[in-house]
Design a protein around this motif. Structure first.
Motif: not given
Length: 274
Positions: A82-92, A171-182
């Motif tokens: 729940i915490n892994v899948l839906y944190s990613m879905a909600a971030f999107a 984003k300006m620092e070059g962090a990807g989506i997953m890195r920003t989330l984590l």
């Protein structure tokens, strides 16, 4: 507010608290009574001998560690999913822009209004077709799916309450989506993580109907089914059933006690639209 009104308010709150706690107190008292005294006397607690040995009897009859371990596997796997899948879905949903974003989010929320019992037959047929009946995964996947609406709703609104400048800076620092989330958003989302963990721990640990439908192998039974099996005799032993129920809810009390300081904060933060 006058002292009289304050006293009356506190009196009503104390009465309401007692009414809420009474079933739990009755369970404790019934578990310590002799079998014949549970329904024959109106006292909340035993008037004579306190039968602590009932807990030892239940512990041995319940095959506690086997059922307990099955519940731990299913519950922890469900919480992680729940915490892994839906944190990613909600971030999107919260930070990314794609066609149908809002429509898809509304569809997820619509799942809240579908009672779980109404999909039990198609769920059984689907799992039978996939060959995952009578397995841990057959319990875990429906539990994860059932938590989707609330989890996505709370995560999304909490992420949207975090200043968008953090996302743009990463984003300006070059962090990807997953890195920003984590590295940025999840560390700031501890209240939501704790709230969802508490809510879904309670639901998964206490689940009875789903395991009864999915499982047939007794070695895979979870703790609620084990407690139900205590009522397999000709005469219902209420003291034994109440002792088994109390043993089974100890992990829930410990979990909620540990996470309670985050619980209200997470609900209030996640439920307010940014």
């Amino acid at each position: 507010m006058t002292k009289a009104k304050t006293g009356a308010l506190y009196g009503l709150l104390l009465l309401w608290s007692f009414l809420c706690l009474y079933p739990l107190l009755w369970m404790v008292g019934a578990s310590l009574k002799a079998p014949m005294d549970v329904m024959s006397t109106f006292s909340l607690f035993p008037q004579g001998k306190w039968h602590w040995e009932t807990y030892a009897e239940v512990w041995n009859r319940l095959n506690f560690f086997s059922y307990f371990w099955n519940s731990v596997i299913v519950t922890l796997s469900t919480l992680i999913g729940i915490n892994v899948l839906y944190s990613m879905a909600a971030f999107a949903f919260a930070k990314l822009r794609f066609p149908g974003n809002n429509a898809l989010f509304v569809l997820f929320l619509g799942m809240m209004f579908v009672p779980g019992i109404t999909v039990m037959v198609p769920l059984y047929l689907t799992e039978n077709y996939l060959g995952i009946l009578n397995t841990y995964i057959g319990l875990i996947l429906p539990s994860i799916n059932g938590a989707a609406p609330m989890a996505i709703f709370l995560f999304r609104n909490y992420f949207r309450s975090i200043p968008h400048e953090l996302f743009e800076s990463a984003k300006m620092e070059g962090a990807g989506i997953m890195r920003t989330l984590l590295q940025i958003y999840l560390p700031l989302s501890v209240p939501i993580l704790a709230t969802l963990t508490a809510i879904n721990f309670l639901g998964s640990w206490n689940s009875l109907i789903l395991p009864m439908v999915i499982l047939s192998d007794q070695s895979l039974f979870t703790l609620p089914i084990g407690v139900m099996l205590l009522d397999s005799g000709v005469f219902r032993q209420w003291n034994v059933l109440m002792a088994g129920a109390l043993i089974s809810i100890v992990p829930i009390l410990l979990c909620f006690g540990f996470l309670q300081k985050y619980y209200i904060r997470g609900l209030s933060a996640g439920a307010v639209k940014a």
